[in-house]
Design an enzyme around this catalytic site. Structure first.
Site, PDB file in Angstrom:
ATOM      1  N   GLY A 126     -16.154  -9.114 -25.539  1.00 12.78           N
ATOM      2  CA  GLY A 126     -15.836  -7.852 -24.891  1.00 12.78           C
ATOM      3  C   GLY A 126     -16.856  -6.749 -25.103  1.00 12.78           C
ATOM      4  N   SER A 135     -22.307 -15.997 -30.733  1.00  8.92           N
ATOM      5  CA  SER A 135     -23.168 -16.475 -31.828  1.00  8.92           C
ATOM      6  C   SER A 135     -22.967 -15.631 -33.091  1.00  8.92           C
ATOM      7  CB  SER A 135     -24.642 -16.546 -31.409  1.00  8.92           C
ATOM      8  OG  SER A 135     -25.069 -15.445 -30.675  1.00  8.92           O
TER       9      SER A 135
END
Length: 186
Positions: free
Chosen positions: A15, A86
């Site tokens: 987000g 990541s």
């Protein structure tokens, strides 16, 4: 004309705006006639990393796969744009070490802003205990220590963030400003 490839790695919380900014950068680079590909974390999980869970080991495997594909493409003259959470610094640094022309973009937004933007309701599910190992809630996100670019998506517009990335790539000579095609009549 041949240009050296590169990997532009967008990292940040779910987000934060990684995919949105990455798509804007993709369109700008494509408009300049560069060979460009985007590797989106969600799409990779559906295809290349299907079946992997969200343990640290599985997340590291997923990121290594993305990094391997990005490295293959970039060494063949492609500008590769990666948009993936990541979450672990060590694996991002490993990818950096194994990839020529690596640029890390930290898409930074406070957790509460990311939660407010969450159209899929994933943060609410994680807070309710329906999703486990969710980055930022019950699994860590390790912010980059020295990213080349930081986009502050709680205070920058998408256009400002895209322009910031493009300007940084031009300054590093990974891409070039389009030449004015107008004919000088003087």
């Amino acid at each position: 004309m041949n240009y050296p490839g590169m990997t532009l790695w967008f990292t940040g919380l779910s987000g934060a705006g990684k995919t949105t900014i990455a798509l804007g950068v993709l369109h700008e680079i494509k408009a300049r006639n560069y060979r460009v590909e985007m590797l989106d974390g969600d799409a990779i999980r559906c295809h290349l990393s299907k079946g992997l869970g969200f343990s640290k080991e599985d997340r590291d495997t997923n990121i290594r796969r993305i990094g391997f594909v990005a490295s293959l493409l970039s060494r063949n003259g492609v500008v590769v744009i990666v948009a993936a959470i990541s979450p672990y610094r060590e694996i991002r640094d490993e990818i950096r070490c194994n990839t020529t022309n690596f640029v890390e973009v930290y898409v930074k937004a406070p957790l509460e802003v990311c939660e407010a933007r969450d159209v899929k309701g994933l943060y609410a599910k994680a807070r309710a205990g329906k999703i486990h190992n969710f980055t930022g809630i019950d699994d860590p996100y390790e912010a980059p220590l020295n990213p080349e670019i930081i986009c502050y998506t709680d205070s920058e517009t998408v256009e400002e963030s895209v322009a910031k990335v493009i300007t940084a790539l031009e300054k590093r000579a990974y891409i070039f400003t389009p030449q004015n095609s107008a004919v000088d009549t003087n």
